[in-house]
Design an enzyme around this catalytic site. Structure first.
Site, short mmCIF file in Angstrom:
data_model
loop_
_atom_site.label_atom_id
_atom_site.label_comp_id
_atom_site.label_asym_id
_atom_site.label_seq_id
_atom_site.Cartn_x
_atom_site.Cartn_y
_atom_site.Cartn_z
N LYS A 33 36.09 40.89 44.60
CA LYS A 33 35.68 42.17 45.19
C LYS A 33 34.86 43.00 44.22
O LYS A 33 33.93 43.71 44.63
CB LYS A 33 36.89 42.96 45.65
CG LYS A 33 37.76 43.55 44.56
CD LYS A 33 38.85 44.43 45.11
CE LYS A 33 39.71 45.00 44.00
NZ LYS A 33 38.96 45.86 43.07
N ASP A 225 36.39 52.00 45.64
CA ASP A 225 37.16 50.81 45.26
C ASP A 225 38.65 51.10 45.41
O ASP A 225 39.09 52.25 45.33
CB ASP A 225 36.83 50.44 43.82
CG ASP A 225 37.35 49.07 43.43
OD1 ASP A 225 37.71 48.28 44.33
OD2 ASP A 225 37.39 48.76 42.22
N GLN A 256 47.98 44.73 48.59
CA GLN A 256 48.18 45.14 47.21
C GLN A 256 48.35 46.64 47.08
O GLN A 256 48.10 47.21 46.03
CB GLN A 256 47.01 44.66 46.35
CG GLN A 256 46.87 43.14 46.30
CD GLN A 256 45.80 42.67 45.33
OE1 GLN A 256 45.90 42.88 44.13
NE2 GLN A 256 44.78 42.04 45.87
#
Length: 779
Positions: A33, A225, A256
């Site tokens: 990512k 992010d 996560q």
């Protein structure tokens, strides 16, 4: 095609080249990512978007620096410097430096850290003459922080009867006044705390539309992010800034999301598609980090969560080794297994210690690992991230200082640490007077304290009484220490000084962690005394302190460039990766935590935490748990974590023999009930349907049912030793009610004193007296 695009797979490339409109990149673990986010920004700049019009928000300064460097390699370092890129707090502080005058703040406002805030709140509590035991500064700050991150201003607080009533119920009715005073004092000092950087930015963009409009025009493209870790305040700022052009790209992985305790709201990423029209969804599902067995094992666990986004993480990597599961008798045995396994990999696979990480749920778990790693049999270098070495933590040093003063009353550093801890009204001024007088008379401070009546220290009667009481307490401890082993002394002192009670007053996660650390110290001392007694060696307090002191010195000898095993909590490990990962303490009530199983959302976050831990591993993952663990000096039974059981068993390799479940005998003889005549049955038996075939439970493979006792089929029969075999020889396979199956490897004695030495799969070698062992010969 631009050269950097050739390094991307199809899904990554699609996310990078898409330009306008709202989009979400659902990025599985190890799917690249950061590379996608970096190249997307570079691609926007190569496509004509001015760097000054791009805002990129991250959660760490390290991530921002690395991304800027990568972008600079594509578009040029000079142009990359023009990006608005950084953490939420750093970017919003930059905005507030320019626009804070609208809120009455100077451009050079001070940013308070947590210690500054605690000191200020402490002053306010003192000035308001409030009870410090009820209004602890750290707890008050934590409460105010939660208010700010939930956008509850002072005005909103007073307009919320539920909040006011809640504080009254906790005997803190002045919370609103403290909050108000704190905000006013910060404003007067021209200061903001970390939470203000978010709250004041929201205030700025809400109260001053022209400022919002200016920054909406500036930030035509916004990238965020780790979006799953954003809180409500951050979510609102991002949404406000992106509202005009809606060229917003968020990247994250709901699997996560592990920071709810910091205010992170997983709903931000789950509901993103509901906040914008025509959202483009990109899924990065190929894992480049881990072996296939690790990826599939992690998938089989996280699929148990009900609250999640749809994705299927996969990998082209080799299957690799199965995830290995190790059952250990105690946490010390667990640490020894980890040490032996690491050394074996170093020797056989020629790996570096830098390739190894040990992950745990709580910081207190490092104690056993550290003790074993420092032992001369292993001597493994290690580094702890996100925390001090166990024996360097304040609460541990406080307890150790009490123990040191018993061995050497002239130990001045130990005395200075404990003379007013827990608080007993002996202040710094008094201690300064004692130090000066001790130097003058060439005596130790403790010697001076023992002769207070003969020394003029210009102390009032109340202070003298407190000092005399302190000396009396220490001398009482010295008497107790004369006839007790190290654990008995330490346990006695911890209880008498009420150190744990003092730590428990701090209800924050840090306070709870300190209590756990003291518990772990007692566990270490208990383990030491048990081992010394078994060896019939010195179990005294003096010997323990010497052992601990020598062990601590080893920490200082390790050079910075020496390869080291990494020790850290799972929360700290997020974003990192290691070839070899050991996840220890996988037991119910430890992981998942006993404090995180009250609701489904809490349990699902614990499961996400386990998912994060497992997906840190590239080559090999070990899952370890103990059957017994010391809790406050008592050995308690432990149950394997449900997370081990939730992994599809085809991805697991059990390093310990399976424990067969104990057969349950009938408690009564069914003949005593007789039979029921068929013509008397009033309710017919329902139609029998074929039983549903269920997947066999993994649980039975890891632990046996607890608290089950064998009961004779005939309740009137003699339950003594003659029900079991005593004619046992070397080589027999026998079964014990508690230890399970084992092999007889030796015999000694005779008659009533005849003993068998047996190798049990579950607990190792035991010597048992046959007349009481109740052994059954299997073969």
């Amino acid at each position: 095609m631009d050269k950097y695009l050739e390094n991307l797979n199809e899904s990554q490339r699609a996310a990078v080249v898409h330009k306008n409109g709202p989009m979400i990149i659902i990025a599985g673990a190890g799917s690249g990512k950061t590379r996608v986010l970096t190249y997307r920004i570079a691609h926007l700049m190569n496509g004509g978007v001015d760097a000054f019009n791009i805002l990129s928000l991250t959660f760490t300064n390290k991530a921002a620096r690395e991304m800027k460097e990568r972008i600079g390699q594509v578009v040029g370092t000079s142009e990359a410097k023009n990006l608005w890129m950084g953490t939420f707090h750093s970017v919003f502080a930059r905005i507030l430096r320019s626009e804070g005058h609208n809120l009455g703040f100077p451009s050079n406002f001070t940013i308070y850290d947590s210690q500054d805030s605690v000191r200020l709140i402490g002053s306010i509590i003192k000035e308001m003459q409030l009870d410090k035991e009820l209004y602890k500064a750290k707890q008050v700050l934590s409460r105010i922080s939660s208010f700010k991150n939930s956008l509850i201003t002072v005005k909103a607080y007073y307009n919320n009867p539920d909040l006011i009533e809640s504080d009254k119920m906790t005997q803190r009715p002045k919370m609103g006044e403290i909050y108000n005073q704190y905000v006013e004092r910060c404003f007067k000092a021209g200061a903001m705390d970390f939470d203000d950087l978010l709250l004041r930015t929201n205030e700025l963009l809400t109260r001053f539309p022209e400022v919002l409009s200016r920054y909406q025009d500036r930030f035509k493209y916004i990238l965020v992010d780790e979006y799953q870790d954003t809180n409500h305040s951050q979510y609102l700022i991002v949404r406000a800034l992106a509202d005009r052009f809606q060229n917003i790209c968020v990247v994250g992985d709901d699997s996560q999301s592990i920071y709810a305790f910091r205010g992170a709201n997983i709903q931000n990423i789950l509901n993103f598609q509901n906040n914008y029209d025509d959202v483009k969804i990109f899924k990065l599902e190929q894992n480049y980090r881990s072996s296939n067995n690790i990826v599939e094992a992690a998938n089989s666990v996280i699929e148990k969560n009900k609250t999640k986004l749809d994705k299927e993480v996969w990998t082209d990597n080799k299957d690799g080794e199965l995830v290995k599961v190790k059952r250990n008798a105690t946490e010390v045995k667990e640490a020894q297994f980890v040490a032996q396994s690491i050394l074996q990999h170093v020797e056989e696979n020629e790996i570096s210690l830098n390739d190894v990480a040990i992950l745990y749920r709580t910081n207190s778990q490092t104690r056993a690992i550290e003790d074993v790693f420092r032992h001369r049999n292993y001597n493994i270098d290690y580094v702890i991230y996100g925390g001090l070495s166990f024996y360097q933590r304040k609460e541990i040093k406080d307890v150790i200082s009490y123990l040191r003063i018993l061995i050497n009353p002239n130990d001045e550093e130990a005395l200075k640490r404990i003379i007013n801890y827990p608080a007993r009204g002996i202040g710094a001024t008094t201690l300064d007077k004692l130090s000066v007088a001790a130097n003058h008379y060439n005596k130790s401070i403790f010697e001076l304290l023992c002769n207070l009546k003969n020394v003029d220290l210009n102390l009032n009667a109340g202070t003298k009484t407190k000092l005399i009481n302190f000396v009396t307490m220490i001398k009482h401890f010295e008497i107790e220490a004369q006839n007790k082993n190290a654990f008995e002394v330490a346990d006695f002192i911890v209880k008498q000084t009420r150190i744990v009670k003092e730590l428990e007053k701090d209800g924050t996660p840090e306070g709870i962690s300190k209590v756990e650390n003291v518990q772990e110290l007692l566990n270490a001392i208990k383990g030491f005394t048990d081992e010394q007694q078994e060896k019939k060696e010195d179990d005294s307090l003096a010997f323990f302190l010497e052992d601990a002191a020598l062990a601590s010195d080893l920490d200082k000898k390790a050079k910075d460039d020496t390869p080291k095993v990494s020790l850290m909590t799972i929360h700290m490990s997020k974003g990192l990766e290691y070839p070899y990962v050991y996840i220890i303490g996988l037991e119910e009530n430890l992981f998942p935590s006993a404090m995180s199983m009250n609701t489904r959302s809490e349990l699902e976050e614990e499961r996400r935490l386990f998912y994060v831990a497992l997906t840190r591993a590239e080559t090999q993952a070990y899952l370890s748990y103990s059957q017994n663990r010391y809790r406050w000096g008592k050995l308690v039974d432990c149950e394997p974590s449900r997370f081990i059981q939730e992994i599809d068993e085809k991805y697991l390799e059990l390093l310990s023999p399976r424990i067969a479940p104990i057969a349950q005998n009938k408690f009564l003889n069914e003949d005593i009930f007789g039979s029921v005549p068929q013509d008397k049955i009033r309710f017919k038996k329902p139609i029998q349907r074929p039983p549903i075939k269920k997947k066999p439970s993994v649980r039975a493979e890891f632990t046996a049912p607890k608290n089950l006792k064998r009961v004779p089929k005939n309740p009137t029969a003699n339950a003594g030793p003659n029900l079991f075999d005593t004619n046992i020889n070397v080589g027999n396979i026998v079964e014990h009610l508690k230890f399970g199956k084992g092999k007889v490897i030796g015999m000694e004695g005779g008659g009533a004193n005849k003993k068998a030495e047996i190798q049990f799969a579950s607990v190792g070698i035991k010597k048992l007296l046959l007349q009481f062992a109740k052994l059954k010969i299997i073969s």
